[in-house]
Scaffold this motif. Structure first.
Motif, PDB file in Angstrom:
ATOM      1  N   ALA A  17       0.836  -1.203   0.000  1.00 25.61           N
ATOM      2  CA  ALA A  17       0.000   0.000   0.000  1.00 25.61           C
ATOM      3  C   ALA A  17       0.868   1.250   0.000  1.00 25.61           C
ATOM      4  O   ALA A  17       0.559   2.247  -0.662  1.00 25.61           O
ATOM      5  N   GLY A  18       1.985   1.171   0.735  1.00 23.85           N
ATOM      6  CA  GLY A  18       2.887   2.326   0.808  1.00 23.85           C
ATOM      7  C   GLY A  18       3.474   2.655  -0.559  1.00 23.85           C
ATOM      8  O   GLY A  18       3.547   3.826  -0.954  1.00 23.85           O
ATOM      9  N   ILE A  19       3.872   1.602  -1.283  1.00 24.20           N
ATOM     10  CA  ILE A  19       4.452   1.836  -2.612  1.00 24.20           C
ATOM     11  C   ILE A  19       3.414   2.471  -3.549  1.00 24.20           C
ATOM     12  O   ILE A  19       3.681   3.458  -4.233  1.00 24.20           O
ATOM     13  N   ILE A  20       2.210   1.907  -3.529  1.00 24.95           N
ATOM     14  CA  ILE A  20       1.154   2.458  -4.381  1.00 24.95           C
ATOM     15  C   ILE A  20       0.869   3.913  -4.007  1.00 24.95           C
ATOM     16  O   ILE A  20       0.774   4.789  -4.868  1.00 24.95           O
ATOM     17  N   LEU A  21       0.770   4.135  -2.702  1.00 26.28           N
ATOM     18  CA  LEU A  21       0.495   5.495  -2.219  1.00 26.28           C
ATOM     19  C   LEU A  21       1.577   6.469  -2.646  1.00 26.28           C
ATOM     20  O   LEU A  21       1.301   7.571  -3.130  1.00 26.28           O
ATOM     21  N   GLY A  22       2.824   6.051  -2.429  1.00 23.46           N
ATOM     22  CA  GLY A  22       3.949   6.924  -2.756  1.00 23.46           C
ATOM     23  C   GLY A  22       3.981   7.247  -4.240  1.00 23.46           C
ATOM     24  O   GLY A  22       4.158   8.400  -4.654  1.00 23.46           O
TER      25      GLY A  22
END
Lengths: 740, 740
Positions: free
Chosen positions: A66-71
């Motif tokens: 989720a962090g990668i997608i968010l970033g």
């Protein structure tokens, strides 16, 4: 002043964490009692950690992905940044850490409370409540510290260093990135609350069905292989789940108020950010006053009322917060009119803002006492269920369902009045500030909430260790108070979730660049329908998950009784860890589907149908989620206490009925139905409504109707209108001059 | 053409009523069988009439008082008239009369079906279905005749005689006055559906609890004093209640489409009223095709499928209606674009309108089959409840609740899709026309629905009269089919209520002079919350009412067994009429509170908080009412069939379980809980959502934000916009030329 107050917030958070550490050390150095107790407590602590570790493993992957997608997505629009990923990870980490702190202290305080109960009720209360305080203060402290420091960083990074407008895009970006923190916190809360809820009820129902019903051994009996899992469940569900839930609400209300505060053009001494800073300062202040108030929670002799002591602490924290808010708001906000142009563009004064804080506190208070009324022994609702138990299982169920549905009336009227009142007081900012005011004393609320399961566990350990009767009697007093505070706490939690969701909803509309959510449009109305359906399918999944997981547990317990000879004669020890593992695995597995619905439905609807339809969806989820939450919590609570009433005996149509009577058996059915209602699906509604709102807030710049995610600006306009008729045609000329 | 088509509508209604009279006479002249049967049927008919009379007495006062208030209020605003009171009284009278016709034929057809079942299944189906057809055709015929004739009167009175505009205030007044008819019909439906629902379940639960459980006598045993009340209940609830419900929906959908049709400026050959006239003509046409289709419902030999015969009739009525609608719409509506300016002002062609009709029929069809899936034996949902019955009462309940909640998903998606699709096809007019299309075959739907309780009653009479086994077997076949059609009928009824409510909602917004319902405004959002809560309290009251009334019944039955010696030995007859009286009194008494909520909440909110907040309230009631309706109907239906599955035996974990097993007992608990769900509170949701909308529509001119109730006009405009910047200020100049 801006600098001082900005830096004050994280300092208050640190003070809180120091106090927490001191209290925690005090609890740790209390006596643990004899070996059996320590061993049992060790099993519970180990089981709780096993759950946390299993959960963290899943969460790790989730957070990374989720962090990668968010970033990545943060780089796509003007009003965000890849840094949102960092914010998200920190939020997730602190929420998980708060859960760890709570579980850790709860699994220490339980056995020490049992030991203290050998001495006196006073001492037992002291240990258990201090344990609860560690949890409450820790959660609030981490939230205040996290939000406070990140705000400083992002404010400097996106606003001050760019010379950006504190009411404009620069601040919007800073707050959007900060929203990642809230998303991280709430995502963890989803897993903690839903997973924890499934865990605790699978263990509870499984332990009861085979242990009590088939094997005929009492609750909390060491011979029951599921008993440790059951006690772990209390910690997992009621401590960690509730903690993560309130951590999420706390953070989200502060965030929503800040987002709305940005839209107020304020001529203050804080560089124009007083309305943004205010919710942070109120939170920090509430934390300190909660700490002060915890020292008032004590009794001096055995016969003193524990409930009164808790109430006293609660009231002191609330009154101190109200008083301080008055001076704070008066000091921070400027004189004259404040205008938030959206949502009907009403203007208000700083005393309106104070009014909203008071309204928030009143709403929280009323929700607690209404919940208490509907779920307490001796009151009409529970009595009506008791009476209907005399004609069988079916009428008991009908009675409970009817009570649960009826119990939605007053809370909804209070909530609607609160929304209306706080809006009249200070516009949409008022609604958010009301939520923030209500949450200001979270540390105290959570201390009271967390004390319950610690006492419950202490009673379990006393029972399993075969301690003298008076020890169990003392822990039972604490446990009974804990049941009442648990019900009231649920009322508070759902009210806070509702106000938080509404505040987020208001904040979302601003960031999404829309100016209304018109349910008169067919697509928005469709969104409302679909949204309102989601709490139903979410509840259905959660309830069914408990059913399935309990089945697994039943089969495992039956297997152990069959395959391990000597358990019933205390000659062999059951394999507790097998049951712990089943609950752990089941809860992790079963929370995926409801979690996916909560996370994905706003994303899909937002990107496919646009921001206004998503607004309809959110409204549907919130309205129906609040109703389903109250209905399920209260029906479950009322069934529980109807059953408990039989322990002392109840009078039905002139005949006394006790445990073991047919009426009592019917009441046990109600209680079992109510278990997943009140501890799994009901409380999950809180997370559902908050998480969908926060997801919407985070994706808002991506689906915004205004190009480049420009938020609607605060405009002062002069409109000249001229209507003339020429050749039978009506001609309207409108001239709009934007002057700010 | 205008005159021909306008006068055609009531003529179609009269044709329907003539056919009904012929079919009714045919049923009446069938054989009634031996004396016992006639006597029992006489008791049932007498009980049913007793209920109707008691209900009418209350209704008389209600209609007089409400009529006076309505008439008086009609004189207060420009867009209404005191004549609305007359319209209201006629609507109430026709609705009550439709109920009377249905009850009358059902209480004749029941015993004649029993007698026919002595000969063959073919004959039994013929009698029972003809009985159902009388009801269906009668209800639709009265509605078409009533609406058609009143429209002629009001059109002449308010539009033609004044030379008024067919798109303007004159027609608005005519339709507002016509709305009184719909209000009258729906008010009676409230009493019939809610009162009937309480009646039937009080009798059912009361009869079962003492008869089956305590005295150990089978269902439908003449020795049970409540058995007649139980059979009366089938007629009161399932025949009269369902009939009034669909009568109300039918009338309301036509009305809503007409109100929205007024806002379309149409260049047609019908004096510009084709869009207003169309829903009336579709209804009349659907009535005739339904009559045609009823003649296809027959079987030729014992082994033929009754369900297939009913399906065939249903499909024929639907396909004929679709085909005819195509030509009708093509003929009546003008070429080119039609524009309804409100709700996003989309333009559409006449084929869009036809598309909406098709969408409505598809929605109705899908809702029926989804409901069937969730409540049928042998499918996953019911099987899951059966499985969970093996672990006790509690898990059976949890299973049913979970199934009920889950069952909301597909219907809501279908409904949301239907709203969206029909809106895209023809704007808000499309949503209303979709509802009208769905309701076009009401006569057929109702014939199928009413056939079920007739067959049920026939079986009861066979049992009570001690007829040979093969008679009961034949009626059982019909009864089983009736159970399936009842579930599907409930799906259809809630879908029709939902679409009707939405159509009324759209019509309301126009009459209330508002252009949006923005839930982003705090007061509107509060309205949404309060609205969504109302179905919960309404359900709670309805369920609790059944509980109380069943208690009264239990006490009376116990008294008779105690005080009248010889009942159990068939030596003395029970006092059936006492039980009938209890059910009657209880249902009349208990329907007051929910009725008051439905009638008064929109009035209070509308007058105190204004039209937009009332819009929020309506949306809340509709969304939450649809969900609660589906949830309760399907949970109840699934529990019922889970229990019924035990009669033939079910396989759980490799073991066959039959009636009398522990699992079966648990399933009986679920069925008893489901009874008030599926027959009282669930179906009441239909009335609640429609009645509140129609009340809002009627009070709309009184609370309108536009002075003198001027409705928003259809405008064709040309907008010139010029944006310039001067001295850093943005100046927008807008010139709007209204050209129509």
């Amino acid at each position: 002043m801006e600098q001082v107050f900005t830096y004050l917030v994280p300092v208050l958070g640190i003070i809180g964490l120091i106090v927490m550490a001191i209290k925690s050390a005090w609890v740790t150095k209390q006596e643990t009692g004899e070996e059996t107790m320590v061993e049992l407590a060790g099993h519970i602590a180990k089981g709780a950690m096993a759950f946390l570790k299993a959960e963290w493993k899943v969460l790790f992957y989730f957070v990374v992905i989720a962090g990668i997608i968010l970033g990545w997505s943060g780089t796509l629009v003007a009003n965000s940044s890849w840094i949102i990923a960092i914010s998200f990870v920190i939020g997730a980490f602190l929420s998980a850490f708060a859960g760890y702190l709570g579980m850790n202290i709860a699994t220490k305080a339980n056995v020490r409370t049992t030991q203290a109960a050998k001495t006196s009720l006073k001492k037992a209360l002291e240990v258990s409540f201090t344990g609860g305080s560690v949890m409450g203060i820790g959660v609030a402290g981490l939230a205040v510290l996290g939000m406070g420091s990140l705000f400083i960083v992002f404010y400097n990074m996106f606003v001050i260093s760019t010379g950006g407008d504190v009411n404009g895009d620069a601040m919007a970006t800073a707050l959007e990135v900060l929203a990642g923190f809230s998303l991280g916190a709430e995502s963890i809360a989803l897993f903690a609350r839903v997973g924890g809820g499934i865990y605790t009820k699978a263990a509870d129902v499984g332990a009861d069905l085979v242990g009590k019903v088939e094997a005929g051994i009492p609750e909390d009996d060491v011979r029951n292989p599921a008993t440790i899992a059951d006690n772990v469940g209390d910690n997992v569900g009621d401590v960690a789940g509730m903690g993560a839930d309130l951590f999420g609400s706390y953070v989200a209300t502060i965030l929503a108020s800040m987002v709305l505060g940005r839209e107020i053009v304020s001529n203050d001494n804080f560089g124009g950010i007083a309305p943004i800073l205010l919710p942070l300062v109120i939170a920090g202040m509430g934390l300190i006053f909660s700490i002060v108030a915890t020292s008032f929670v004590k009794i001096s002799k055995e016969t003193d009322s524990v409930q009164a002591a808790l109430n006293k602490g609660n009231w002191i924290s609330i009154l101190l917060t109200v008083g301080a808010s008055y001076f704070l708001i008066d000091y921070m906000l400027p004189e004259g009119e404040l205008v938030l142009s959206r949502g009907g563009s009403i203007s208000f004064t700083k005393m309106g803002v104070f009014g909203a804080v008071v309204i928030g506190l009143i709403v929280g208070f009323l929700m607690s006492i209404i919940t208490e009324y509907y779920t307490s022994m001796g009151k009409r609702p529970v009595n009506s269920i008791i009476k209907q138990s005399s004609t069988g299982h079916a009428t008991n169920i009908i009675g409970g369902l009817s009570v649960g549905m009826e119990s939605t009336v007053l809370p909804i009227l209070v909530l609607a009045g609160g929304i209306y009142g706080s809006f009249m007081a200070a516009g949409l900012y008022g609604v958010a500030i009301a939520a923030a005011g209500m949450m200001a004393t979270t540390a105290m609320q959570l201390a009271i909430d967390a004390f319950g399961p610690i006492a419950d566990n202490a009673g379990g350990i006393a029972e399993m260790s075969g301690l003298p009767k008076e020890v169990r009697e003392r822990t039972d007093i604490l446990d009974a108070v804990g049941n009442t505070t648990a019900a009231a706490g649920k009322g508070f939690a759902i009210a806070s979730a509702a106000l938080t969701a509404l505040a987020l909803f208001a904040a979302y509309v601003g960031l999404a660049g829309i100016s209304s959510i018109d349910i008169y449009k067919a697509d928005v109305l469709s969104g409302l329908f679909v949204g309102a359906m989601i709490p139903f399918i979410f509840s259905s999944l959660a309830i069914a998950a408990v059913g399935r997981a309990a089945m697994d547990m039943v089969n495992e317990v039956r297997r152990q009784f069959r395959e391990i000879p000597g358990i019933m004669e205390y000659k062999a020890k059951p394999e507790y860890e097998k049951c712990v593992e089943i609950s752990t695995k089941a809860s992790i597995r079963e929370m995926v589907a409801p979690g996916a619905i909560a996370l994905l439905s706003p994303i899909i609807v937002g990107f496919v149908f646009g921001p206004e339809v998503l607004g309809g969806l959110l409204a549907g989820i919130t309205v129906s989620g609040v109703l389903m939450g109250i209905f399920q919590n209260n029906a479950g609570g009322a069934w529980d206490n109807a059953k408990k009433s039989f322990e002392k005996g109840v009078m039905i149509d002139g005949v006394m009925q006790y445990k073991g009577s047919e009426a009592h058996k019917a009441s046990v059915t109600g209680d079992t139905v109510g278990d997943p209602f009140k501890d799994t699906s009901g409380p999950s509604m809180n997370i559902l409504i908050k998480l969908t709102s926060i997801v919407a807030l985070v994706i808002a710049p991506h689906i915004s109707e205004t190009p480049h995610g420009t938020v609607s600006e605060v405009e002062k306009v002069e409109i000249k209108k001229e209507i003339t008729y020429k050749d039978g045609k009506k001609i309207e000329k409108v001239e709009k001059i934007v002057i700010n």
